[in-house]
Design an enzyme around this catalytic site. Structure first.
Site, PDB file in Angstrom:
ATOM      1  N   SER A 208       0.833  -1.189   0.000  1.00  0.00           N
ATOM      2  CA  SER A 208       0.000   0.000   0.000  1.00  0.00           C
ATOM      3  C   SER A 208       0.878   1.253   0.000  1.00  0.00           C
ATOM      4  O   SER A 208       2.052   1.192   0.351  1.00  0.00           O
ATOM      5  CB  SER A 208      -0.878  -0.027   1.260  1.00  0.00           C
ATOM      6  OG  SER A 208      -1.956   0.861   1.147  1.00  0.00           O
ATOM      7  N   GLU A 288      -8.066  -3.323  -7.126  1.00  0.00           N
ATOM      8  CA  GLU A 288      -8.727  -3.205  -5.813  1.00  0.00           C
ATOM      9  C   GLU A 288      -8.207  -2.008  -5.029  1.00  0.00           C
ATOM     10  O   GLU A 288      -7.633  -2.155  -3.957  1.00  0.00           O
ATOM     11  CB  GLU A 288      -8.446  -4.462  -4.974  1.00  0.00           C
ATOM     12  CG  GLU A 288      -8.795  -5.778  -5.615  1.00  0.00           C
ATOM     13  CD  GLU A 288      -8.242  -6.971  -4.818  1.00  0.00           C
ATOM     14  OE1 GLU A 288      -7.259  -6.814  -4.056  1.00  0.00           O
ATOM     15  OE2 GLU A 288      -8.793  -8.061  -4.961  1.00  0.00           O
ATOM     16  N   PRO A 289      -8.399  -0.802  -5.536  1.00  0.00           N
ATOM     17  CA  PRO A 289      -7.850   0.353  -4.826  1.00  0.00           C
ATOM     18  C   PRO A 289      -8.681   0.684  -3.585  1.00  0.00           C
ATOM     19  O   PRO A 289      -9.895   0.510  -3.583  1.00  0.00           O
ATOM     20  CB  PRO A 289      -7.977   1.484  -5.852  1.00  0.00           C
ATOM     21  CG  PRO A 289      -9.178   1.111  -6.655  1.00  0.00           C
ATOM     22  CD  PRO A 289      -9.177  -0.407  -6.732  1.00  0.00           C
ATOM     23  N   GLY A 290      -8.024   1.140  -2.561  1.00  0.00           N
ATOM     24  CA  GLY A 290      -8.717   1.606  -1.364  1.00  0.00           C
ATOM     25  C   GLY A 290      -8.320   3.059  -1.106  1.00  0.00           C
ATOM     26  O   GLY A 290      -9.075   3.999  -1.374  1.00  0.00           O
ATOM     27  N   ARG A 328      -2.761   6.368  12.465  1.00  0.00           N
ATOM     28  CA  ARG A 328      -1.683   6.256  11.481  1.00  0.00           C
ATOM     29  C   ARG A 328      -0.391   6.982  11.860  1.00  0.00           C
ATOM     30  O   ARG A 328       0.699   6.448  11.615  1.00  0.00           O
ATOM     31  CB  ARG A 328      -2.156   6.692  10.090  1.00  0.00           C
ATOM     32  CG  ARG A 328      -3.306   5.832   9.548  1.00  0.00           C
ATOM     33  CD  ARG A 328      -3.629   6.141   8.089  1.00  0.00           C
ATOM     34  NE  ARG A 328      -2.589   5.670   7.212  1.00  0.00           N
ATOM     35  CZ  ARG A 328      -1.674   6.409   6.639  1.00  0.00           C
ATOM     36  NH1 ARG A 328      -1.676   7.714   6.807  1.00  0.00           N
ATOM     37  NH2 ARG A 328      -0.754   5.880   5.886  1.00  0.00           N
ATOM     38  N   CYS A 359      -4.000   9.572  27.415  1.00  0.00           N
ATOM     39  CA  CYS A 359      -2.894   9.454  28.367  1.00  0.00           C
ATOM     40  C   CYS A 359      -1.810   8.543  27.814  1.00  0.00           C
ATOM     41  O   CYS A 359      -1.599   7.442  28.326  1.00  0.00           O
ATOM     42  CB  CYS A 359      -3.402   8.922  29.685  1.00  0.00           C
ATOM     43  SG  CYS A 359      -4.556  10.062  30.420  1.00  0.00           S
TER      44      CYS A 359
HETATM   45  C1  LIG Z   1      -5.544  -3.429   1.657  1.00  0.00           C
HETATM   46  C2  LIG Z   1      -5.793  -4.137   0.405  1.00  0.00           C
HETATM   47  C3  LIG Z   1      -6.169  -3.445  -0.752  1.00  0.00           C
HETATM   48  C4  LIG Z   1      -6.252  -1.933  -0.815  1.00  0.00           C
HETATM   49  O1  LIG Z   1      -5.000  -1.345  -0.700  1.00  0.00           O
HETATM   50  P1  LIG Z   1      -4.793   0.232  -0.907  1.00  0.00           P
HETATM   51  O2  LIG Z   1      -3.360   0.436  -0.678  1.00  0.00           O
HETATM   52  O3  LIG Z   1      -5.650   0.917   0.082  1.00  0.00           O
HETATM   53  O4  LIG Z   1      -5.198   0.557  -2.321  1.00  0.00           O
HETATM   54  C5  LIG Z   1      -6.455  -4.186  -1.884  1.00  0.00           C
HETATM   55  N1  LIG Z   1      -6.357  -5.532  -1.896  1.00  0.00           N
HETATM   56  C6  LIG Z   1      -5.987  -6.223  -0.806  1.00  0.00           C
HETATM   57  C7  LIG Z   1      -5.899  -7.694  -0.873  1.00  0.00           C
HETATM   58  C8  LIG Z   1      -5.678  -5.565   0.378  1.00  0.00           C
HETATM   59  O5  LIG Z   1      -5.291  -6.256   1.441  1.00  0.00           O
END
Ligand SMILES: *Cc1c(COP(=O)(O)O)cnc(C)c1O
Length: 435
Positions: A208, A288-290, A328, A359
């Site tokens: 990531s 699979e972007p997050g 984070r 704390c």
């Molecule tokens: C966390 C994850 C993502 C998303 O990653 P990003 O860095 O947020 O784009 C996609 N696929 C899998 C399998 C993950 O574990």
């Protein structure tokens, strides 16, 4: 302003989605997560278009773990974006908002029986992490009476330049099947001989917060070579190639972005090259972007309670949002830019460490930050918290989690209410013998 979707109004107040951050904080209280709907839609479209203009059958499945708020997942589904899930609750969220099984991918290295059952029943694609899991899936499919759609998570041993906790494509990582030693190929061989599973896909996710295109090219090359090997040696055509997520965002004002276009170009040109070399048929490409979809669409607002002057070391400013709301900074040593949301017109003449109310010394949101002179009652905005922000929050020190609002062209709606003390004790029970 270094973010195109943020600006300041005449009073010097930070504005997101057409709404002043100062108004939001007054109306909904602090700490407060704010998500910009328009920005999320734009981020998704930019990402999707980058791939689909280079690949006819490209699909984008949003990684729910970045931010699984139902409103966020729903608006992305509204754009046509499916779901990448890694727990039963994420799977249930996807189903609840109307994402059909065929637009859901289930990942993870520890999938429980109830999780697998629900995935199989709904026809979700399951990326299998190990051979024991494959056996469990085959048995469950038999029991349910429905074929399971599977792929394998493979580990292409690509070094991603990122924080070690979020680098997942290295050989020593816990995820998937090793490619180089032949374990991945062997898994396809075994699955191809099984009755109840339908082998459709191959999956990897190298990490990531990646801002360099090269690892994506390396990943694409290793994946497509394996696809060719699977065809030649196992006789199975892989129809879905899932490259995971990983595109980073610039958290620091001077950091260079990697555009979805540059990432897509690197990935698809490498894939096309190998498809030609090995005479492969063109698979569906899945991403699979997050983070890259939601991170910069979110900010966390915190009210300044106290300031503390220090001799010979940096002054402190304490806000009501801490590591419970955003972990984070201390967990990954992550940088989040911080602005004085009610003093946007003032010079950033001072340097502060920004603390939360917990704390613990790990409870800070930023160190050595340039801000205007800050006083009690001012409002700070912590930027780029839309991904892995509220999703990773906790109730450390019995701090209720913040509320989240969604803004869109001047409209505001609560999409998650603020926790109260009674929410924190709702699940507790004092046994009779202590009564
Ligand atoms: C966390 C994850 C993502 C998303 O990653 P990003 O860095 O947020 O784009 C996609 N696929 C899998 C399998 C993950 O574990």
């Amino acid at each position: 302003m270094f973010k195109p979707h943020l600006n300041a109004n005449e009073e010097g107040h930070l504005v997101i989605g057409g709404v002043s951050a100062v108004d939001l904080a007054e109306r909904f209280g602090t700490p407060l997560y704010v998500m910009d709907e328009q920005r999320i839609r734009e981020n998704y479209q930019r990402f999707y278009q980058a791939f689909s203009k280079r690949w006819d059958n490209a699909r984008v499945w949003y990684a729910y773990k970045a931010n699984s708020n139902m409103a966020i997942c729903k608006l992305l589904w509204d754009e046509g974006c499916g779901a990448e899930v890694s727990s039963i609750c994420e799977l249930k969220i996807a189903l609840k908002i109307g994402v059909p099984g065929e637009d859901i991918i289930f990942n993870g290295n520890y999938k429980t029986v109830p999780e697998l059952e629900l995935a199989i029943k709904n026809g979700a694609l399951i990326n299998v992490d190990n051979l024991q899991e494959l056996k469990v899936i085959n048995d469950l499919s038999e029991k349910i009476g429905k074929e399971a759609r599977i792929g394998f998570r493979v580990n292409p041993d690509v070094k991603a330049p990122t924080h070690p906790h979020i680098a997942t494509g290295l050989r020593e990582s816990k995820f998937g099947f090793d490619v180089e030693s032949g374990k991945a190929l062997e898994a396809y061989q075994i699955a191809s001989e099984m009755e109840r599973v339908k082998v459709e896909a191959i999956h990897s996710h190298i990490g990531s917060q990646i801002l360099d295109p090269k690892p994506f090219g390396e990943q694409a090359e290793k994946m497509m070579n394996l696809v060719a090997q699977i065809r030649d040696e196992v006789g199975v055509e892989i129809g879905i190639v899932d490259m995971g997520g990983g595109l980073g965002i610039p958290y620091k004002p001077d950091e260079e972005a990697l555009s979805p276009d540059d990432m897509a170009e690197e990935t698809t040109s490498t894939m096309k090259k190998i498809i030609q070399e090995k005479d492969l048929s063109k698979p569906t490409l899945v991403l699979e972007p997050g983070r890259s979809i939601v991170a910069d669409a979110g900010m966390l607002l915190g009210r300044v309670g106290y300031t503390k002057e220090r001799e010979k070391t940096t002054d402190w400013v304490a806000i009501d949002a801490g590591m419970n709301a955003l972990i984070r900074p201390v967990l990954y040593d992550a940088y989040h830019h911080i602005l004085a949301a009610n003093k946007m017109n003032e010079k950033t003449s001072e340097t502060y460490n920004v603390a939360g109310p917990l704390c613990e010394s790990g409870d800070y949101l930023g160190k050595e930050r340039k801000l205007p002179k800050v006083e009690r009652g001012d409002l700070l905005a912590v930027l780029d918290v839309g991904a892995y922000g509220l999703a990773m929050s906790s109730q450390h020190t019995a701090q209720p989690r913040p509320a989240m609002v969604l803004v869109n062209s001047g409209d505001v709606e609560i999409v998650r209410r603020r926790e109260e003390c009674k929410d924190l004790t709702r699940l507790d029970k004092v046994p009779e013998w202590l009564e």
